[in-house]
Design a protein around this motif. Sequence first.
Motif, short mmCIF file in Angstrom:
data_model
loop_
_atom_site.label_atom_id
_atom_site.label_comp_id
_atom_site.label_asym_id
_atom_site.label_seq_id
_atom_site.Cartn_x
_atom_site.Cartn_y
_atom_site.Cartn_z
N GLU A 93 1.33 7.73 11.86
CA GLU A 93 1.25 7.17 13.21
C GLU A 93 -0.04 6.38 13.39
N LYS A 94 -1.14 6.91 12.85
CA LYS A 94 -2.43 6.21 12.95
C LYS A 94 -2.39 4.89 12.20
N VAL A 95 -1.84 4.92 10.99
CA VAL A 95 -1.77 3.70 10.18
C VAL A 95 -0.96 2.63 10.90
N LEU A 96 0.16 3.04 11.50
CA LEU A 96 1.01 2.08 12.20
C LEU A 96 0.34 1.55 13.46
N ASP A 97 -0.37 2.43 14.16
CA ASP A 97 -1.04 2.02 15.40
C ASP A 97 -2.16 1.03 15.17
N GLU A 98 -2.87 1.19 14.03
CA GLU A 98 -4.10 0.42 13.81
C GLU A 98 -3.90 -0.86 13.00
N ASN A 99 -2.68 -1.13 12.55
CA ASN A 99 -2.48 -2.24 11.64
C ASN A 99 -1.20 -3.01 11.93
N SER A 100 -1.07 -4.14 11.28
CA SER A 100 0.14 -4.95 11.38
C SER A 100 0.72 -5.14 9.98
N PHE A 101 1.98 -4.79 9.82
CA PHE A 101 2.66 -4.94 8.55
C PHE A 101 3.98 -5.67 8.79
N SER A 102 4.43 -6.35 7.78
CA SER A 102 5.75 -6.97 7.91
C SER A 102 6.85 -5.93 7.76
N GLU A 103 6.55 -4.86 7.02
CA GLU A 103 7.58 -3.84 6.77
C GLU A 103 6.92 -2.56 6.32
N ALA A 104 7.51 -1.42 6.65
CA ALA A 104 6.99 -0.13 6.19
C ALA A 104 8.15 0.80 5.86
N LEU A 105 7.93 1.64 4.85
CA LEU A 105 8.89 2.70 4.51
C LEU A 105 8.21 4.03 4.76
N LEU A 106 8.78 4.83 5.65
CA LEU A 106 8.20 6.12 6.01
C LEU A 106 9.11 7.21 5.49
N LEU A 139 0.85 -1.19 0.00
CA LEU A 139 0.00 0.00 0.00
C LEU A 139 0.89 1.24 0.00
N ILE A 140 0.65 2.13 -0.95
CA ILE A 140 1.41 3.38 -1.04
C ILE A 140 0.49 4.54 -0.68
N ILE A 141 0.90 5.32 0.30
CA ILE A 141 0.11 6.46 0.76
C ILE A 141 0.68 7.72 0.12
N LEU A 142 -0.18 8.50 -0.58
CA LEU A 142 0.26 9.69 -1.31
C LEU A 142 -0.45 10.93 -0.78
N ASP A 143 0.21 12.07 -0.94
CA ASP A 143 -0.48 13.34 -0.76
C ASP A 143 -0.81 13.88 -2.14
N ARG A 159 3.03 -4.64 3.23
CA ARG A 159 4.01 -3.56 3.29
C ARG A 159 3.34 -2.24 2.96
N ILE A 160 3.80 -1.17 3.58
CA ILE A 160 3.32 0.16 3.22
C ILE A 160 4.51 1.05 2.88
N ILE A 161 4.24 1.98 1.98
CA ILE A 161 5.19 3.06 1.68
C ILE A 161 4.43 4.35 1.88
N ASP A 162 4.81 5.11 2.88
CA ASP A 162 4.11 6.35 3.18
C ASP A 162 4.91 7.53 2.64
N LEU A 163 4.43 8.08 1.51
CA LEU A 163 5.08 9.24 0.90
C LEU A 163 4.35 10.53 1.22
N SER A 164 3.34 10.45 2.07
CA SER A 164 2.51 11.63 2.33
C SER A 164 3.24 12.68 3.15
N GLY A 165 4.19 12.25 3.97
CA GLY A 165 4.86 13.20 4.85
C GLY A 165 4.00 13.63 6.01
N ASP A 166 2.81 13.08 6.14
CA ASP A 166 1.88 13.41 7.23
C ASP A 166 2.19 12.48 8.40
N VAL A 167 2.91 13.01 9.39
CA VAL A 167 3.37 12.18 10.51
C VAL A 167 2.20 11.62 11.30
N SER A 168 1.17 12.45 11.53
CA SER A 168 0.03 11.99 12.33
C SER A 168 -0.73 10.87 11.61
N LEU A 169 -0.90 10.99 10.28
CA LEU A 169 -1.56 9.93 9.53
C LEU A 169 -0.74 8.65 9.58
#
Length: 701
Positions: free
Chosen positions: A423-436, A348-352, A411-421
């Motif tokens: 943090e929510k994604v990480l708190d509410e889910n389980s991933f094997s790996e993430a790129l922030l 999952l890739i998160i974009l702004d 896996r997630i790749i968060d390119l949004s730069g939105d730290v609060s978003l």
Amino acid sequence: MNYELLKKEFSHLSSFLIWNDERVNNGLPPCFDDKKYREENFKTSYIYLAMNLRTDDEDFYRLYKNFRGNVYDIFERSELIPWWVFHNLEEGIFSKADPAITRFNNLFSNTMLEGAYVTDFFKTSPDGEFLDGFVTRDGQEVFSFLRSLDELSYETYIKTQLRALDREIELLEVSDPKFLVINSIYDLVKESFDKFLNEKDFPHLYRAEIVDVPPPYGAAIRKDVSSLISLLLKNIDKNLYPNFIIDSICKNYYVIENLREITNPAHTMAILYLSLEPNVNLSSATRSYLEKIKLAYPRHIKMLNYCFSKDIILEIIKNFPYIFSKINLSEGELSFYKEVLKAGRNCLIILDDDIKKLSLILKQNLLVDSSFLVGDYDEFILLSLMKKALAVPGFVFMRDDFSIKNLNFDRIIDLSGDVSLCEKVLDENSFSEALLVMTYEDFMRERNLSFRKSIEDKFPLFSLTNFDNKKVFLKVGRREDRLLYRYFDRNYSLFKEGYFDASLVSEDPFGEINIIKDNTRIYMLKDFIVQARRGYSVSELLNLGLSYDCDGFSYLSNSNIAKGFVSGPYSSFAGDVSSLFYASEGDLIISKTFPYNTAIVDDGNKYLVNDNLFVLRIDKNKADPYYILAFLKSKKTKDLIKSELKNSNNLSMKVLKNLEVALYSMEKREDIKNNIMDNLAKTKKAYKNISEFEKELRNIF
């Protein structure tokens, strides 16, 4: 491929499209005779069919026009070599300076057609008994000759050419040849194929298919048209060639130009999607969006349908970010993100709403397999329609109506730069790996320290990439004893890489770079320079409106840097210096003339320098300015400069930037830095004492 017979019978009339400049610098590649090379690089299923030999070279023209006898003797009676056609880059016919060669090269290099077979259709002269080639000054000579023939003679001559072509196909051992026939002979060749080809007379050629109609060899094509054709040919699936793609682009490029004028890329994608006339499941909101596009751009959709096949439109969609993006991305930037943004399946890739990030994603081919969470509706339309058109897996979700809980992704790749978003994604889910991904400032800001620490238990940090102290890329999800740290400079080049204790990360990761133990590596001085400039002459400053003023900006000459640090007395100038480049804290100043004095600005002041001096601004992320100062002041470096300058004493910026600098281990660099700082402090104190002694001397009597 029966290479030896093909070479013997046809190498004076044909060749292969091998134009990569890395392999062909001057003349024919000697590797043509290497079987492994041919297997790797030749694509004999595609055959580029040109017209005939044409030349302005008088000797060559006379040689061929007067030639009678066994055609294979021509190699002995001339300087020609096998496969010379289209490949003779020496002076003379088809020389490398010939713009036709350059155009041909640019069009087909590094594309799926590089390595295709190239041959001429007309292989015999009007009265030739052998395949001696039909040499003319221009193509009109051929058509004049054909018009002079009666019906039987014409049929006999054409069948002779077809039999030669059939023999070539036999030796190429191609079962289903695909021809690209240049447009000046397309009608003639098509008519000949339709009228004369049959299995009995032409057992190897009768299955031939004409798949495209390129311009004549070396014909002038608009640069943007040529670039688009080359781009599409580079990215086409090797097992698929959309028929008449070159011909369609050449004739209808204006349709692409009209699409490029549309400012909203989502509108452009919607137009392309509608031109496919798709019938797939779409949401009511998307259908409503497309209805509005139909009403707004009816002519664009109509022209796409009229001018391009569905296969070609799909290729245009596949290359959408390269054709329609107005964001210019350097090769270094693309290469950097290709290394960093490795998505893999079920990602999952998160974009702004940053269009540059979207362009990066598409150019990295991350559309395939990845799903997207976006906050901008135009991004949603563009990505979802592109996925639908290309039938690639994955989903596109709008952030407003999408729950961030229970995301079923590895896996997630968060390119949004939105730290609060994030943090929510990480708190509410389980991933094997993430790129922030976040800005350097956000990462270092105090309010994010808690965020950095909070992810450690659930998503431990195992890799940290720092891009020029502007962006930080954090990989989390695996617990490792050591953390990989990489620093990329502003040119997207990897400058530093190493491991350090992961337990130190939450304290001050950038301050712990010292723990990385480097082996000595050699760099150019330019690798450490952020900015470099020659100083200003007095006349330049006066012409800019400045004037002498004892209370103005200090202006340094060679004598002011001779001690290793900046010292007076100075000249001074007053006026507007805001647009001028000046030396400030940490900058190095070096003289252009022997003994190449070097000093560091360490007093917090700013200085203009004269035109006999260079100012160097050092990237402190790579090396301490005092380390570079020690390098420039060393006898070894001064001797190196003298050897580089040879017959001149004046140091050039080019020579200066290309000096080789040894980057020692961090421990050794610290020792060098401390030693030179200590030496400069002692030197300053000594000069101060001398000054005081001189003052006393003046007052003794």
